[in-house]
Design a protein around this motif. Structure first.
Motif, PDB file in Angstrom:
ATOM      1  N   THR A 183     138.834  44.147 -71.992  1.00  0.00           N
ATOM      2  CA  THR A 183     140.006  43.477 -71.417  1.00  0.00           C
ATOM      3  C   THR A 183     141.245  44.353 -71.570  1.00  0.00           C
ATOM      4  O   THR A 183     142.046  44.501 -70.629  1.00  0.00           O
ATOM      5  CB  THR A 183     140.226  42.117 -72.094  1.00  0.00           C
ATOM      6  OG1 THR A 183     139.073  41.289 -71.859  1.00  0.00           O
ATOM      7  CG2 THR A 183     141.460  41.424 -71.544  1.00  0.00           C
ATOM      8  N   PHE A 233     133.157  40.400 -70.957  1.00  0.00           N
ATOM      9  CA  PHE A 233     134.456  40.971 -71.330  1.00  0.00           C
ATOM     10  C   PHE A 233     134.647  40.882 -72.839  1.00  0.00           C
ATOM     11  O   PHE A 233     134.791  39.795 -73.396  1.00  0.00           O
ATOM     12  CB  PHE A 233     135.588  40.242 -70.614  1.00  0.00           C
ATOM     13  CG  PHE A 233     135.792  40.698 -69.204  1.00  0.00           C
ATOM     14  CD1 PHE A 233     136.681  41.713 -68.898  1.00  0.00           C
ATOM     15  CD2 PHE A 233     135.053  40.139 -68.176  1.00  0.00           C
ATOM     16  CE1 PHE A 233     136.850  42.153 -67.604  1.00  0.00           C
ATOM     17  CE2 PHE A 233     135.211  40.558 -66.869  1.00  0.00           C
ATOM     18  CZ  PHE A 233     136.121  41.581 -66.583  1.00  0.00           C
ATOM     19  N   ALA A 248     135.009  38.230 -64.333  1.00  0.00           N
ATOM     20  CA  ALA A 248     135.660  37.352 -65.319  1.00  0.00           C
ATOM     21  C   ALA A 248     135.345  35.889 -65.032  1.00  0.00           C
ATOM     22  O   ALA A 248     135.120  35.093 -65.958  1.00  0.00           O
ATOM     23  CB  ALA A 248     137.164  37.595 -65.312  1.00  0.00           C
ATOM     24  N   ASP A 300     143.611  45.856 -68.578  1.00  0.00           N
ATOM     25  CA  ASP A 300     145.031  45.504 -68.528  1.00  0.00           C
ATOM     26  C   ASP A 300     145.904  46.755 -68.507  1.00  0.00           C
ATOM     27  O   ASP A 300     146.914  46.808 -67.786  1.00  0.00           O
ATOM     28  CB  ASP A 300     145.405  44.633 -69.724  1.00  0.00           C
ATOM     29  CG  ASP A 300     144.827  43.225 -69.639  1.00  0.00           C
ATOM     30  OD1 ASP A 300     144.366  42.839 -68.539  1.00  0.00           O
ATOM     31  OD2 ASP A 300     144.827  42.524 -70.668  1.00  0.00           O
TER      32      ASP A 300
END
Length: 363
Positions: A301, A296, A285, A305
């Motif tokens: 993403t 990304f 990142a 997460d």
């Protein structure tokens, strides 16, 4: 005339676990895992001189003829199957052996409806083609020799490619891999031939088998968007990043992550491995923010997460920009795994039913 029996060889696809981008440089390490989706190559005798190549991904078979050690004919010039056949043929020629008429047939479970998943289909088809053509022509080759032939073939097309996919497809299982100096390898082959290149130590190259992670399961999510690894890597280098202070920092950090992840795998330290996967995500990142490659995507993403919210770790696998992401989750918590898959589906990420492929899956 004696008809030789057909030879069938297969090679698994792969996923990068850590070390992307850094591994393209000689001697830099990455961790990869082979997966149980395969390219299968069947080689039999051809009806006329040359090579007939057919694939379940192509509308029709293509016949190619030999001219000065190269295959000519219609089709994509940067064809890994053609490069693999030519490389094996070069070794046969050095040994004074003819190349018989060949029929090469390819089937793939690394694609769906013609779309690639980003599981290393080019590497797998190169490895499987080398193995099948060599075996059909009577060459007895070690896994190391098959890998080297496959790397020679791919380096002719893209010398920037690390060869990590070839290593995973050759040996299966979990591996730590360091890329050889491809310029050295290609130059050695040009000056001294393929046989000598197979025998000579390759600067930078190293391979080490790793145990699978303890009490963790590998989950794979497909973003539905294909990505071009070679384009992303080339884009990074076009930005004058190589040689910069940022480049040096990224290389050193990546090396530290891979070393620590290898230590965690070999010690059966699941939590330690999760920490390194999280660090790898953060470093990718940081690189993406600084250089603007588009590693990304929103889907990747969301994939990461969701896994981290469940106590796991996740990251893009490979160059990013689409294709697949990986997550390591607690294998003893099926409820959490199911919840992560649900969150992925809601974000447009398709959970792929793939598992690590065992070692030695090619023969």
């Amino acid at each position: 005339m004696t008809t030789r029996p057909a030879v069938v060889r297969r090679a698994p696809g792969k996923l990068f676990v850590a070390g992307e981008y850094a591994v393209v440089e000689s001697g830099r390490a990455a961790i990869l895992v082979a997966v149980d989706r395969y390219i299968t190559v069947t080689v039999s005798g051809g009806e006329r001189a040359g090579v007939l190549i057919s694939s379940d991904l192509a509308a029709r078979a293509v016949h190619r003829t030999w001219q000065d050690g190269r295959l000519t004919g219609a089709g994509t010039p940067a064809d890994p199957v053609v490069a693999a056949v030519e490389t094996v043929a070069g070794l046969l020629a050095e040994r004074g052996l003819p190349v018989p008429p060949l029929s090469v047939s390819i089937t793939s479970t690394l694609h769906e409806d013609g779309r690639k998943y980003g599981l290393g289909s080019s590497g797998a088809v190169t490895v499987a083609t080398v193995a099948a053509v060599a075996a059909y022509c009577g060459l007895r080759l070690s896994p190391g020799a098959r890998f080297r032939l496959a790397l020679l073939a791919t380096a002719r097309i893209d010398p920037q490619g690390s060869g990590g996919d070839l290593a995973a497809s050759t040996w299966g299982g979990w591996i730590a891999y360091q890329a050889p100096d491809r310029a050295f390898v290609l130059d050695l082959a040009r000056r001294h031939g393929i046989q000598e290149t197979l025998r000579t130590p390759w600067p930078g190259f190293a391979l080490r088998r790793l145990p699978p992670p303890k009490d963790l399961c590998l989950e794979v999510g497909w973003t539905g968007s294909p990505a071009s690894t070679s384009s992303l890597v080339a884009g990074l280098h076009r930005r004058a990043w190589r040689g910069s202070a940022s480049h040096q920092k990224f290389m050193e950090t990546s090396a530290g992550i891979v070393r620590a992840a290898v230590t965690a795998l070999e010690a059966g330290d699941g939590e330690g491995l999760l920490q390194q996967i999280r660090r790898a995500r953060q470093e990718l990142a940081r690189l993406d923010d600084e250089v603007g490659l588009g590693i990304f995507t929103p889907a990747l993403t969301a994939l990461c997460d969701a896994a981290e919210a469940a106590g796991g770790a996740a990251k893009p696998s490979g160059a990013g920009g689409g294709d697949c992401g990986i997550a390591l989750l607690d294998a003893r918590s099926p409820h959490d795994i199911a919840h992560v898959r649900q969150r992925w589906a809601a974000a447009g990420v398709a959970p792929l039913p793939v598992r690590p492929a065992p070692e030695g899956t090619q023969e």
